[in-house]
Design a protein around this motif. Sequence first.
Motif, PDB file in Angstrom:
ATOM      1  N   ALA A 132      33.670  40.377  43.241  1.00 48.92           N
ATOM      2  CA  ALA A 132      34.197  40.566  41.938  1.00 48.92           C
ATOM      3  C   ALA A 132      33.356  39.643  40.821  1.00 48.92           C
ATOM      4  O   ALA A 132      33.294  38.420  40.725  1.00 48.92           O
ATOM      5  N   ARG A 133      32.727  40.357  39.977  1.00 45.75           N
ATOM      6  CA  ARG A 133      31.906  39.727  39.057  1.00 45.75           C
ATOM      7  C   ARG A 133      32.272  40.538  37.672  1.00 45.75           C
ATOM      8  O   ARG A 133      32.559  41.252  37.354  1.00 45.75           O
ATOM      9  N   PHE A 134      31.816  39.395  36.464  1.00 39.29           N
ATOM     10  CA  PHE A 134      31.829  39.930  35.309  1.00 39.29           C
ATOM     11  C   PHE A 134      30.377  40.466  34.912  1.00 39.29           C
ATOM     12  O   PHE A 134      29.291  40.479  35.945  1.00 39.29           O
ATOM     13  N   HIS A 135      30.208  41.248  33.834  1.00 43.11           N
ATOM     14  CA  HIS A 135      29.076  41.854  33.584  1.00 43.11           C
ATOM     15  C   HIS A 135      27.858  41.090  33.573  1.00 43.11           C
ATOM     16  O   HIS A 135      26.521  41.577  33.805  1.00 43.11           O
ATOM     17  N   ASP A 136      27.952  39.791  33.169  1.00 38.67           N
ATOM     18  CA  ASP A 136      26.821  38.800  33.178  1.00 38.67           C
ATOM     19  C   ASP A 136      26.496  38.197  34.585  1.00 38.67           C
ATOM     20  O   ASP A 136      25.574  37.544  34.640  1.00 38.67           O
ATOM     21  N   GLY A 137      27.075  38.509  35.663  1.00 39.13           N
ATOM     22  CA  GLY A 137      26.784  38.500  37.135  1.00 39.13           C
ATOM     23  C   GLY A 137      27.653  37.170  37.529  1.00 39.13           C
ATOM     24  O   GLY A 137      27.665  36.676  38.677  1.00 39.13           O
ATOM     25  N   THR A 138      28.485  36.607  36.641  1.00 42.74           N
ATOM     26  CA  THR A 138      29.125  35.317  36.840  1.00 42.74           C
ATOM     27  C   THR A 138      30.526  35.718  37.826  1.00 42.74           C
ATOM     28  O   THR A 138      31.190  36.937  37.499  1.00 42.74           O
ATOM     29  N   PRO A 139      30.966  35.188  39.045  1.00 45.72           N
ATOM     30  CA  PRO A 139      32.018  35.383  39.641  1.00 45.72           C
ATOM     31  C   PRO A 139      33.511  35.497  38.717  1.00 45.72           C
ATOM     32  O   PRO A 139      33.601  34.553  38.001  1.00 45.72           O
ATOM     33  N   VAL A 140      34.315  36.080  39.102  1.00 48.10           N
ATOM     34  CA  VAL A 140      35.665  36.076  38.902  1.00 48.10           C
ATOM     35  C   VAL A 140      36.589  34.962  39.499  1.00 48.10           C
ATOM     36  O   VAL A 140      36.399  35.154  40.782  1.00 48.10           O
ATOM     37  N   THR A 141      36.920  34.086  38.715  1.00 48.80           N
ATOM     38  CA  THR A 141      37.518  32.721  39.425  1.00 48.80           C
ATOM     39  C   THR A 141      39.082  32.884  39.537  1.00 48.80           C
ATOM     40  O   THR A 141      39.677  33.266  38.439  1.00 48.80           O
ATOM     41  N   PRO A 142      39.705  31.671  39.910  1.00 49.29           N
ATOM     42  CA  PRO A 142      41.192  31.741  39.713  1.00 49.29           C
ATOM     43  C   PRO A 142      41.132  30.974  38.344  1.00 49.29           C
ATOM     44  O   PRO A 142      42.151  31.287  37.688  1.00 49.29           O
ATOM     45  N   GLU A 143      40.162  30.291  38.033  1.00 45.40           N
ATOM     46  CA  GLU A 143      40.310  29.817  36.586  1.00 45.40           C
ATOM     47  C   GLU A 143      40.268  30.766  35.520  1.00 45.40           C
ATOM     48  O   GLU A 143      40.923  30.773  34.481  1.00 45.40           O
ATOM     49  N   ASP A 144      39.585  31.896  35.876  1.00 48.87           N
ATOM     50  CA  ASP A 144      39.594  32.851  34.865  1.00 48.87           C
ATOM     51  C   ASP A 144      40.893  33.629  34.793  1.00 48.87           C
ATOM     52  O   ASP A 144      41.360  34.016  33.527  1.00 48.87           O
ATOM     53  N   VAL A 145      41.686  33.716  36.030  1.00 48.26           N
ATOM     54  CA  VAL A 145      42.905  34.426  36.101  1.00 48.26           C
ATOM     55  C   VAL A 145      43.923  33.719  35.166  1.00 48.26           C
ATOM     56  O   VAL A 145      44.833  34.035  34.373  1.00 48.26           O
ATOM     57  N   ILE A 146      43.889  32.285  35.462  1.00 48.09           N
ATOM     58  CA  ILE A 146      44.738  31.364  34.720  1.00 48.09           C
ATOM     59  C   ILE A 146      44.556  31.216  33.214  1.00 48.09           C
ATOM     60  O   ILE A 146      45.433  31.373  32.541  1.00 48.09           O
ATOM     61  N   PHE A 147      43.120  31.346  32.757  1.00 45.57           N
ATOM     62  CA  PHE A 147      43.044  31.177  31.543  1.00 45.57           C
ATOM     63  C   PHE A 147      43.635  32.672  30.817  1.00 45.57           C
ATOM     64  O   PHE A 147      44.045  32.634  29.628  1.00 45.57           O
ATOM     65  N   SER A 148      43.276  33.713  31.494  1.00 47.41           N
ATOM     66  CA  SER A 148      43.708  35.058  30.990  1.00 47.41           C
ATOM     67  C   SER A 148      45.204  35.079  30.688  1.00 47.41           C
ATOM     68  O   SER A 148      45.740  35.498  29.706  1.00 47.41           O
ATOM     69  N   PHE A 149      46.005  34.481  31.855  1.00 52.13           N
ATOM     70  CA  PHE A 149      47.586  34.655  31.403  1.00 52.13           C
ATOM     71  C   PHE A 149      47.775  33.637  30.495  1.00 52.13           C
ATOM     72  O   PHE A 149      48.705  34.135  29.500  1.00 52.13           O
ATOM     73  N   ASN A 150      47.220  32.414  30.286  1.00 58.23           N
ATOM     74  CA  ASN A 150      47.778  31.528  28.995  1.00 58.23           C
ATOM     75  C   ASN A 150      47.360  31.933  27.917  1.00 58.23           C
ATOM     76  O   ASN A 150      48.016  32.092  26.982  1.00 58.23           O
TER      77      ASN A 150
END
Length: 614
Positions: A132-150
């Motif tokens: 799973a990647r964002f359009h800039d090539g960086t991976p989707v991480t648990p930190e992204d999920v936590i940030f999104s929720f908050n």
Amino acid sequence: MRVLSLVTLIFMGISPLSFATDPTPPSNSTTYVGHGISMYGDLKYPPDFKHFEYANPDAPKGGTVRLADIGTFDSFNPFIIKGIPPAGIGGLFETLTINSDDEAFSVYGLIAETIEVPEDRTWVAYKLRAIARFHDGTPVTPEDVIFSFNILKEKGNPFYRSYYENVLKVEKIADDKVKFTFVDGSNKELPLIMGQLPILSKAYWSNREFDKTTLEPPLGSGAYKIDSFEAGRFVVYKRVADYWGANLPVNAGQENFDAIRYDYYRDATVALQAFKAGEYDFRSELTAKDWATAYDFPAVKSGLVIKEEIQHEIPTGMQAFFFNTRRPLFADPKVREALSYLFDFEWSNKNLFYGAYTRTDSFFSNSELAAHGLPSPEELKILEPFKDKLPERVFNSAYQPPTTDASGNIRDNIRKALALLNASGWEFKQNKLVNQTTGKPFEFEILLDSPAFERVALPFAKNLERVGIKATIRTVDTSQYKNRLDEFDFDMIVAVVGQSLSPGNEQRDYWGSSKADIRGTRNYAGIKDPVVDALIEQLIVAPDRASLIAQTKALDRVLLSGYYVIPHWHIRTFRVAYWNKFMHPKIAPKYGLGFNTWWIDLEKEKQLNTQRGK
């Protein structure tokens, strides 16, 4: 709410929430791991499925589809209350799971590779796909999920705070795994709800103001990204060539267009003429009169444009005139009931809609959740504790909107309306309805955002005039309309509250007292009823499908008894017209149009262009 997918073990013997396990967990385990979860039984699609049945995995990719929208847009942030986002913006942002549109309430892993849920349903954990990647090539991480929720709870649309109200915490439990812990296990849908979370890049948003509108194309992780745009006029989405999820079974045969362009038009009439002129390719027709009379142009007769009706089984929810009960004028249920006698649906259906529609008589219409007839024993058990707070009609009669013979003669309804208005302190004097205490006339405004609804509102206003009520119809542009809705600055509006086959948390946002005065929520009517609040909470924690149905029907009856709306109508088909360059799978999904499974036949497109002289 729409939820996710299915599995094979029923928890605790009381809930229809199931899991398809891959692999089968050890017998001493109380946690089940699956590729999908569902509320209703076994998942339709096993762990090794190749594609959804309603998608063609061999559909070719390519071509540009041109679509239309009405009004304007001024922001690429669809997650906040400010601004108006463009159509199609959701295609930029992936979620942890994705719905199957041919199951009532099932989801399968998208960003999430597997889903874990314990028997008591007090938490859910998602293992993220390494690809799973964002359009800039960086991976989707648990930190992204936590940030999104908050960030969504803290700065997003108020809807998110309501939707995630029962989530206690979110935490990273492994380099590729994130866990949501709930207040308790009473809300059976939460393990599925959390999969709907749109995942945002923490790094991208760390130096941007999330609660501000923006026309900077945002970083996403979906199959499309913004290619070009002109604010308020058009936006073009381009398919991501190296989209990480392209080969997943849940995406097979979908997102087939290389580019999707939305052009914006001033109103529906202009947009229809643009379609006839070939300015865009596909149109979903919402106006019965136009469907019956406006598609006799040469391109339809010659087969260059195809008209098609596609059946569906989607709950149609409630479209209606919504009263703003925050206004003293509409605080009395008798007044609201009186006005319902003055909307002549039968005349409108005959003269405006060519008999195309069915009258809506439930907030959960076109589904098994709708309350019809007298309350069942199960419903009575739910309603009896509130008997002293509810009108008798909830228990001894079935709701039925006022009817007419379609002739336009509504004298009987006028008499009933005036009797209710008189009982509420209004009297008819010198062709005006005036308050018996203050002498003020009965006047209000019907706020619209589309001229198309003026032909519905005008006959209604004419009938109101017959009892001395002055109703002014005001049509405003999209921006002003949204701002006035967000601020509850209206007397009456036309609104639609959609429903799914599994209502849950979102009901708080629609009807809950705590949301009635929060800017931007969808409690348009301003309902503040402790009985409604209690029924919503009972619905959310319903232990099984049978209980959910009974709870929803009970809520439906109480909402209908409050006369918060004057119901409109619904239809059980998609009415679509398109220039003859498309193909679509033979099997249509039950619970969606499935346009994302269509594709462009390049040979048909070539023939079409030749016939049109291009």
